[in-house]
Design a protein around this motif. Structure first.
Motif, PDB file in Angstrom:
ATOM      1  N   MET A 269       0.595  -1.064  -0.091  1.00 46.64           N
ATOM      2  CA  MET A 269      -0.199  -0.333   0.153  1.00 46.64           C
ATOM      3  C   MET A 269       1.377   0.915  -0.099  1.00 46.64           C
ATOM      4  N   ARG A 270       1.900   1.008  -0.208  1.00 46.62           N
ATOM      5  CA  ARG A 270       2.809   2.145  -1.174  1.00 46.62           C
ATOM      6  C   ARG A 270       2.770   2.880  -1.761  1.00 46.62           C
ATOM      7  N   SER A 271       2.733   3.737  -1.570  1.00 41.18           N
ATOM      8  CA  SER A 271       2.784   4.966  -3.372  1.00 41.18           C
ATOM      9  C   SER A 271       4.008   4.548  -3.629  1.00 41.18           C
ATOM     10  N   VAL A 272       3.997   3.861  -5.494  1.00 42.89           N
ATOM     11  CA  VAL A 272       5.371   3.509  -6.105  1.00 42.89           C
ATOM     12  C   VAL A 272       5.835   5.000  -6.551  1.00 42.89           C
ATOM     13  N   SER A 273       5.802   5.818  -6.322  1.00 41.09           N
ATOM     14  CA  SER A 273       6.459   7.076  -6.845  1.00 41.09           C
ATOM     15  C   SER A 273       6.989   8.299  -5.780  1.00 41.09           C
TER      16      SER A 273
ATOM     17  N   LYS B 285      11.313  -7.252   9.682  1.00 37.90           N
ATOM     18  CA  LYS B 285      10.639  -7.336   7.520  1.00 37.90           C
ATOM     19  C   LYS B 285       9.111  -7.286   7.524  1.00 37.90           C
ATOM     20  N   VAL B 286       9.066  -6.501   5.921  1.00 41.37           N
ATOM     21  CA  VAL B 286       7.951  -5.830   5.718  1.00 41.37           C
ATOM     22  C   VAL B 286       7.172  -7.398   5.484  1.00 41.37           C
ATOM     23  N   PRO B 287       5.301  -7.375   5.864  1.00 37.74           N
ATOM     24  CA  PRO B 287       4.777  -8.378   5.723  1.00 37.74           C
ATOM     25  C   PRO B 287       4.380  -8.196   4.279  1.00 37.74           C
ATOM     26  N   GLU B 288       4.411  -9.070   2.884  1.00 37.01           N
ATOM     27  CA  GLU B 288       3.548  -8.713   2.052  1.00 37.01           C
ATOM     28  C   GLU B 288       2.630 -10.295   2.047  1.00 37.01           C
ATOM     29  N   LYS B 289       1.214  -9.835   1.509  1.00 41.38           N
ATOM     30  CA  LYS B 289       0.183 -10.912   1.501  1.00 41.38           C
ATOM     31  C   LYS B 289      -0.474 -10.249   0.272  1.00 41.38           C
ATOM     32  N   PRO B 290      -0.676 -11.119  -0.501  1.00 31.52           N
ATOM     33  CA  PRO B 290      -1.627 -10.801  -1.713  1.00 31.52           C
ATOM     34  C   PRO B 290      -3.119 -10.389  -1.012  1.00 31.52           C
ATOM     35  N   ILE B 291      -4.400  -9.765  -0.662  1.00 39.55           N
ATOM     36  CA  ILE B 291      -5.541  -9.537  -0.599  1.00 39.55           C
ATOM     37  C   ILE B 291      -6.436  -9.831  -1.563  1.00 39.55           C
ATOM     38  N   GLY B 292      -6.721 -10.779  -0.139  1.00 37.74           N
ATOM     39  CA  GLY B 292      -8.515 -11.632  -1.498  1.00 37.74           C
ATOM     40  C   GLY B 292      -9.216 -11.455  -1.201  1.00 37.74           C
ATOM     41  N   TYR B 293     -10.862 -11.893  -1.614  1.00 35.40           N
ATOM     42  CA  TYR B 293     -12.257 -11.749  -1.259  1.00 35.40           C
ATOM     43  C   TYR B 293     -12.070 -13.318  -0.806  1.00 35.40           C
ATOM     44  N   ALA B 294     -13.313 -12.666   0.364  1.00 41.22           N
ATOM     45  CA  ALA B 294     -13.782 -13.949   0.392  1.00 41.22           C
ATOM     46  C   ALA B 294     -15.467 -14.352   0.353  1.00 41.22           C
ATOM     47  N   ALA B 295     -16.378 -12.927   0.412  1.00 35.94           N
ATOM     48  CA  ALA B 295     -17.553 -12.839   0.209  1.00 35.94           C
ATOM     49  C   ALA B 295     -18.374 -11.312  -0.060  1.00 35.94           C
TER      50      ALA B 295
ATOM     51  N   GLN C  85      -2.958  -4.332   6.208  1.00 40.30           N
ATOM     52  CA  GLN C  85      -1.148  -4.353   4.796  1.00 40.30           C
ATOM     53  C   GLN C  85      -0.467  -2.993   5.608  1.00 40.30           C
ATOM     54  N   ALA C  86      -1.269  -1.434   4.862  1.00 41.32           N
ATOM     55  CA  ALA C  86      -0.564  -0.744   5.187  1.00 41.32           C
ATOM     56  C   ALA C  86       0.149  -0.439   6.535  1.00 41.32           C
ATOM     57  N   ALA C  87      -0.626  -0.582   7.434  1.00 45.66           N
ATOM     58  CA  ALA C  87      -0.305  -0.177   9.133  1.00 45.66           C
ATOM     59  C   ALA C  87       0.794  -1.162   9.501  1.00 45.66           C
ATOM     60  N   ASP C  88       0.986  -2.729   8.900  1.00 45.25           N
ATOM     61  CA  ASP C  88       1.743  -3.422   9.467  1.00 45.25           C
ATOM     62  C   ASP C  88       3.059  -3.766   8.085  1.00 45.25           C
ATOM     63  N   ALA C  89       2.791  -2.866   7.755  1.00 39.17           N
ATOM     64  CA  ALA C  89       4.280  -2.490   6.592  1.00 39.17           C
ATOM     65  C   ALA C  89       5.010  -1.167   6.861  1.00 39.17           C
TER      66      ALA C  89
END
Length: 402
Positions: free
Chosen positions: A268-272, A319-329, A306-310
């Motif tokens: 969730m960090r800006s690429v620029s 260590k910076v956690p990275e986990k793809p965000i997926g949907y459930a319902a 994701q943003a807060a933990d990173a």
């Protein structure tokens, strides 16, 4: 000196990010400011209830964050300077400028009019609390047999139409959509939705491309389903045909998408601009399977976590956690006594698992209540430790010894 983190916006994503950071970082090392225009936390996923006449409990932000170290600032954001690292505000005490070391941009979204003539002049929406209250007041002015048209066949439109129809059975409620109403749902969910719309007496106009809004009707062109052009009467038109982000980010040097959302990486960090994070509707991020995450409450909390933990990990050298965000319902309320829970894959594809009726309503209510509960419990009651920020600690040490 303390590292100053400024969080803009206290919707679901911004509110959770601020609270989670406060539980991840030592308050001697950081200063967390949360800027929001409304003094209360607004349950956006319940605004259709507010508009239909129900009262929602107040949740003052200062009470929510009391004792956490988060400083709540009631003000409106007018500009962001990503190069100077400043935010321009206007509030009760006039204009002000707030500097930051790290910015979390969570200003969310608002109603999208798609440049349709008459939307600004003649429609209501439920994108914000004041919008919902204005609609509530207008509905209160309608007598028996008054007509209400909801434009938009997505989640917001369906929930608005069913809530209004259930609360005001004396009104003629209709819903119009360019494509199908709830057409993305699985077959079982669509069948149940049709039954409920019919039971509530809601007239459905599919393939209705609204091209202009007038005071007492909308004008339609030929829609996707080939419906003939014409008019649909409406004393009150509720516009729910999509959302758009605030233009503030697009006016900065931040890299944004074609729709003005800040482009971010998996953390969730800006690429620029590495000192800027974006969460919620304002962020353009890839989810599971590489598909862009849609604007939704379902993604707000995971993006905030994701943003807060990173950010906390980067500041504290972990260590910076990275986990793809997926949907459930996907959950849809159909008034207070009915609902749909549609299970989806992490990539947001429909499955055959569906819960409907009162059971669906109970599950939806539990999810809404749980989502609000996480604002005050952003780490989900899991044990937490406030880590020290080495740079801030070193600066404090040098100050004491000189």
């Amino acid at each position: 000196m303390k590292h100053r983190i400024v969080v803009l916006g206290a919707g679901y994503a911004g509110a959770v990010t601020a609270g989670r950071l406060a539980r991840r970082l030592h308050r001697d090392d950081v200063e967390i400011a949360l800027v929001n225009g409304d003094p209360d936390f607004v349950e956006r996923i319940r605004l259709h209830q507010l508009a239909s006449g129900q009262d929602l409990p107040r949740r003052p932000l200062r009470e929510v964050y009391e004792g956490t170290g988060v400083q709540v600032r009631q003000a409106w954001v007018t500009a962001v300077d990503a190069e100077r690292k400043t935010v321009d505000l206007t509030g009760e005490n006039g204009a002000d400028t707030l500097a930051y070391n790290t910015l979390v941009y969570a200003l969310g979204s608002t109603n999208a009019d798609h440049t349709v003539p008459g939307v600004a002049e003649y429609t209501h929406n439920i994108a914000g609390k004041q919008d919902a209250l204005r609609l509530r007041a207008r509905l209160g002015e309608l007598g028996p047999d008054g007509s209400v048209l909801v434009v938009g066949g997505g989640l917001t439109g369906i929930e608005a139409a069913t809530e209004i129809a259930e609360a005001r059975p004396d009104l003629h409620v209709a819903i119009a959509a360019r494509d199908g109403v709830g057409g993305w749902l699985g077959e079982k969910a669509q069948r149940h939705l049709r039954v409920v719309l019919d039971r509530l007496g809601i007239t459905v106009h599919e393939g209705a491309d609204v091209t202009r809004v007038e005071a007492n009707h909308v004008v339609t062109g030929t829609g996707a389903a080939g419906a003939a052009a014409g008019q649909i009467p409406a004393q009150v038109t509720v516009w729910t045909a999509g959302f758009a982000v605030h233009p503030i980010a697009a006016a900065t040097t931040l890299e944004v998408s074609s729709t003005g959302r800040i482009v971010v990486d998996a953390t969730m960090r800006s690429v620029s601009h590495p000192d800027v994070y974006a969460v919620g509707d304002a962020a353009f991020a890839e989810g599971a399977g590489g598909r862009p995450l849609r604007m939704a409450c379902a993604t707000a909390n995971p993006m905030a976590w994701q943003a807060a933990d990173a950010l906390a990990a980067r500041l504290t050298g972990r260590k910076v956690p990275e986990k793809p965000i997926g949907y459930a319902a996907q959950c849809i309320s159909l008034g207070r006594r009915d609902g749909i829970l549609q299970r989806v894959t992490p990539e947001d594809q429909m499955t055959t698992t569906v819960i409907t009726g009162r059971a669906g309503a109970r599950v939806k209510e539990f999810i809404c209540a749980s989502t609000t509960w996480t604002i005050a419990h952003p780490t989900m009651l899991l044990p937490t430790r406030r880590h020290r920020v080495p740079a801030a600690r070193e600066a404090q040490s040098r100050f004491i010894t000189t």
